[in-house]
Write a protein that holds these residues in place. Structure first.
Motif, short mmCIF file in Angstrom:
data_model
loop_
_atom_site.label_atom_id
_atom_site.label_comp_id
_atom_site.label_asym_id
_atom_site.label_seq_id
_atom_site.Cartn_x
_atom_site.Cartn_y
_atom_site.Cartn_z
N UNK A 1 -1.21 27.64 0.43
CA UNK A 1 0.09 27.41 -0.20
C UNK A 1 1.24 27.81 0.71
N UNK A 2 1.02 28.87 1.52
CA UNK A 2 2.07 29.28 2.46
C UNK A 2 2.38 28.17 3.45
N UNK A 3 1.38 27.35 3.80
CA UNK A 3 1.60 26.23 4.72
C UNK A 3 2.17 25.01 4.00
N UNK A 4 1.81 24.85 2.73
CA UNK A 4 2.20 23.65 1.99
C UNK A 4 3.56 23.77 1.31
N UNK A 5 3.92 24.96 0.87
CA UNK A 5 5.14 25.13 0.08
C UNK A 5 6.41 24.63 0.78
N UNK A 6 6.58 24.83 2.09
CA UNK A 6 7.81 24.33 2.73
C UNK A 6 7.98 22.82 2.59
N UNK A 7 6.90 22.11 2.25
CA UNK A 7 6.95 20.65 2.16
C UNK A 7 6.67 20.18 0.73
N UNK A 8 6.85 21.07 -0.25
CA UNK A 8 6.51 20.73 -1.63
C UNK A 8 7.23 19.47 -2.08
N UNK A 9 8.52 19.38 -1.87
CA UNK A 9 9.28 18.22 -2.35
C UNK A 9 8.81 16.93 -1.68
N UNK A 10 8.63 16.98 -0.36
CA UNK A 10 8.17 15.79 0.34
C UNK A 10 6.78 15.37 -0.11
N UNK A 11 5.90 16.34 -0.36
CA UNK A 11 4.53 16.03 -0.77
C UNK A 11 4.49 15.46 -2.19
N UNK A 12 5.28 16.02 -3.09
CA UNK A 12 5.32 15.48 -4.44
C UNK A 12 5.88 14.05 -4.43
N UNK A 13 6.89 13.83 -3.59
CA UNK A 13 7.47 12.48 -3.51
C UNK A 13 6.48 11.48 -2.93
N UNK A 14 5.78 11.84 -1.86
CA UNK A 14 4.86 10.91 -1.19
C UNK A 14 3.57 10.71 -1.98
N UNK A 15 3.13 11.76 -2.72
CA UNK A 15 1.87 11.68 -3.44
C UNK A 15 2.05 11.28 -4.90
N UNK B 1 0.81 -1.21 0.00
CA UNK B 1 0.00 0.00 0.00
C UNK B 1 0.85 1.27 0.00
N UNK B 2 2.15 1.13 -0.18
CA UNK B 2 3.02 2.30 -0.14
C UNK B 2 2.85 3.20 -1.37
N UNK B 3 2.54 2.61 -2.51
CA UNK B 3 2.43 3.38 -3.74
C UNK B 3 1.06 4.06 -3.80
#
Length: 651
Positions: A414-428, A364-366
């Motif tokens: 976006x101000x809350x999400x942008x600091x984690x953009x790379x992590x979110x794109x990788x996980x999602x 279920x990781x993907x």
């Protein structure tokens, strides 16, 4: 009967046991959660009415007023001299019996505060808290065990003045030492939920026998002072010499309006109204706790419980099955007017009930696999063929509220999400969270949904061989098991599993007894389970137990999917520390967006109302309070009860 909005938020979120057992065996949205709206101010408002002496800080400089109530929104509506809650009938008669149905479970413990054992239903009725909620206000508390309260303007501490007359049911006084003991015991030996829920409390100090102070290491959580005000108080003299962490069936004492009077393990629990209840004449209690006996009869099968209700063996039920509500009320007692039906609109965000993926499992990781499996849930078919068109599909974790994420992210989100953009794109697996609007656009027709699901699975590295979906790298088939403890939701699960099988997924449904289910859930031994995430209008500390990395591996946490993501952790803290309604809504929308694009669950459905069936012997305040039905304010017409009993005997 819930002992107030906050106590329900505390007790029912502890382990998920009490309401998982009684709710998940249904096919519908369940009871509304406790309404706790947020405030536009940065601190809890206090009533200006002085009910005690003024206190000063340790430097004897700043006086802090003693007040009768706390609120997160403006100030409490009721003045210090209010005689009773406005919605109650102060002349409500005492007496009679109410018999509830507990379905899909048994119990082996009267201690709901620990991780071991299956706690009995209704046990919160034996406990008092420092303050009590008014069901007609969104987020206000008034004195119960405490007659006065002082909240530091900088929110570094809160103090409570206990009522000298407060007593436990064995006659022992309730003291500040019991309050300190309760906090320490719950955090150190209770369910791990408590350590997280009360994490913002540095320590509790008994200033004297009737005054207690809580100091905070978290001055940003606006909800924390009110959470502490709803701490259940346990008797130190009783629990100190006993093993708290072991299940027990003892009728231990509380200080509340009901005491345990009968225990038939796994079958029945009976509570009697305590005629010597120390607080029966308090304004928060006048017109409430009117029914003499409250019984919970246990049924392992929902259909048998339904037959018991029709026969008059139980007389109150929350009807969470659409087919029963639509066509089931054609039995003689209903046609003769002996049974009534009520619908109560929900004023809270519609609860997210869902199939939950266990992310501890590699398969279920993907996120593409999770999205593909989500597409196999054919809600339109279920709603038409099983639910009589009574439900709507749940999409948001904050459905039907201003906290629900819609459209594209706002600049504030976006101000809350942008600091984690790379992590979110990788996980999602994509940047859709940032670039595509909500709700998620998915095919409506099942054939198109399955076609898209198969494409996603192929992208994730699967192929179909001889009708079986296998991983191209490992050669292992994609298989999964849905774990249930009751057959009530089998008719919802099986169509989804058949659709998965059309994709080549190997599926199974395992229905086990409640004890095995709870043990497997505690040990995270499952692929998919059904869980739910009730939300109030003011989300707070409980969000840590739902989503955070710390809760992911904590025993018996509500983070059943084992979600561990830095962006989620940060957003939860933003929710808890929000200084106003706008900040709170922004943080919840951002969190909602992350959760929905992660496909961590397969959402179910909701109705927007609570459906109740009763034998016609009850009186209740009308209209119902704004934010809770408040069963504690109901009463029994004993003449009508006797008449119903005579008619039943004559059948």
């Amino acid at each position: 009967m819930p002992r107030g909005l906050f106590l329900a938020k505390t007790l029912l979120l502890i382990s998920g046991l009490l309401f998982n057992v009684s709710i998940l065996a249904s096919d519908a949205e369940t009871i509304a959660t406790e309404p706790t709206p947020n405030s536009d101010s940065s601190s809890a408002a206090i009533s200006p009415n002085v009910v005690g002496d003024l206190n000063t800080d340790e430097n004897n400089v700043v006086p802090v007023e003693t007040v009768h109530g706390l609120s997160l929104y403006d100030s409490p509506e009721l003045e210090a001299d209010f005689p009773y809650f406005p919605h109650v009938n102060p002349q409500a008669p005492k007496g009679g019996t109410i018999t509830h149905t507990a379905v899909g479970s048994s119990f082996d413990s009267t201690n709901p505060f620990i991780i071991r054992g299956t706690p009995v239903t209704g046990i919160s009725q034996i406990y008092d808290t420092l303050m009590a909620s008014n069901p007609n206000e969104p987020f206000s508390l008034y004195g119960l065990l405490a007659e006065g309260v002082r909240l530091d303007p900088d929110r570094e501490w809160i103090e409570f003045d206990l009522r000298p007359e407060a007593r436990f049911q064995d006659g022992e006084p309730v003291t500040a030492y019991d309050v300190v003991f309760s906090l320490n015991l719950l955090r150190e030996e209770g369910n791990p939920f408590y350590a997280s829920y009360y994490a913002g409390v540095e320590e509790a100090i008994a200033l004297n026998e009737h005054q207690v102070r809580f100091t905070f290491n978290d001055t940003q959580s606006r909800e924390l002072p009110l959470i502490i005000a709803q701490l259940p108080i346990l008797p130190r003299h009783y629990w100190e010499p006993r093993e708290f962490t072991s299940p027990t069936l003892a009728a231990h004492p509380g200080s509340g309006p009901y005491r345990i009077s009968e225990i038939d393990p796994g079958r029945r629990i009976v509570y009697h109204r305590d005629e010597d209840y120390w607080g029966k004449d308090l304004p928060v209690n006048i017109g409430r706790y009117n029914i003499d006996r409250i019984i919970y009869d246990y049924y392992r099968d929902r259909d048998i419980a339904w037959e018991a209700f029709k026969a008059g063996l139980t007389d109150f039920r929350t009807d969470a099955r659409a087919s029963t509500w639509a066509i089931g009320y054609n039995f003689p007692a209903y046609e003769e007017g002996l049974v009534k039906r009520l619908t109560v609109p929900d004023v809270n965000p519609s609860m997210m009930q869902a199939f939950v993926f266990n992310l501890r499992k590699e398969k279920f990781q993907d996120p593409r696999v999770r999205e593909a499996l989500s597409l196999t849930f054919d809600f339109p078919w279920l709603n038409t063929n099983i639910f009589y068109g009574t439900y709507q599909r749940t999409e948001s974790f904050f459905q039907n509220s201003e906290m629900e994420a819609t459209g594209l992210p706002s600049e504030a989100e976006l101000a809350l999400l942008e600091p984690f953009r790379e992590e979110l794109i990788a996980s999602h697996g994509s940047d859709r969270l940032f670039t595509q609007p909500l709700p998620i656009d998915q095919p409506i027709e099942l054939r198109e949904r399955l076609r898209k699901a198969l494409d996603l699975l192929r992208e994730a590295g699967y192929r179909v061989e001889d009708g079986i979906l296998v991983n191209q790298q490992t050669g292992r088939p994609l298989s999964l098991e849905v774990l249930l403890y009751d057959s009530g939701l089998e008719r919802v699960v099986q169509p989804m599993l058949r659709n998965m099988a059309r994709l080549g997924v190997q599926t199974s449904l395992r229905i086990v007894d409640i004890n095995q289910y709870l043990n497997r859930q505690r040990n995270y031994d499952y692929d998919i389970v059904i869980s739910h995430f009730p939300q109030s209008n003011n989300p707070g500390n409980e969000q840590r137990d739902f989503w955070t990395s710390e809760a992911a591996e904590a025993p018996q946490s509500r983070n059943r999917m084992a979600l561990a993501h830095p962006a989620v952790d940060a957003l939860v803290e933003e929710i808890i520390s929000a200084h106003g309604r706008e900040e709170l809504d922004t943080a919840t929308r951002a969190l909602d967006r992350v959760l929905r694009w992660g496909f961590y669950v397969i959402p179910h459905y909701h109705s927007g109302e609570t459906r109740i069936a009763i034998w016609d012997k009850f009186g209740y305040p009308e209209p119902f309070p704004k934010y809770a039905m408040d069963l504690d304010a109901w009463w029994v017409d004993t003449d009508r009860e006797a008449e119903l009993q005579r008619r039943q005997r004559g059948r």
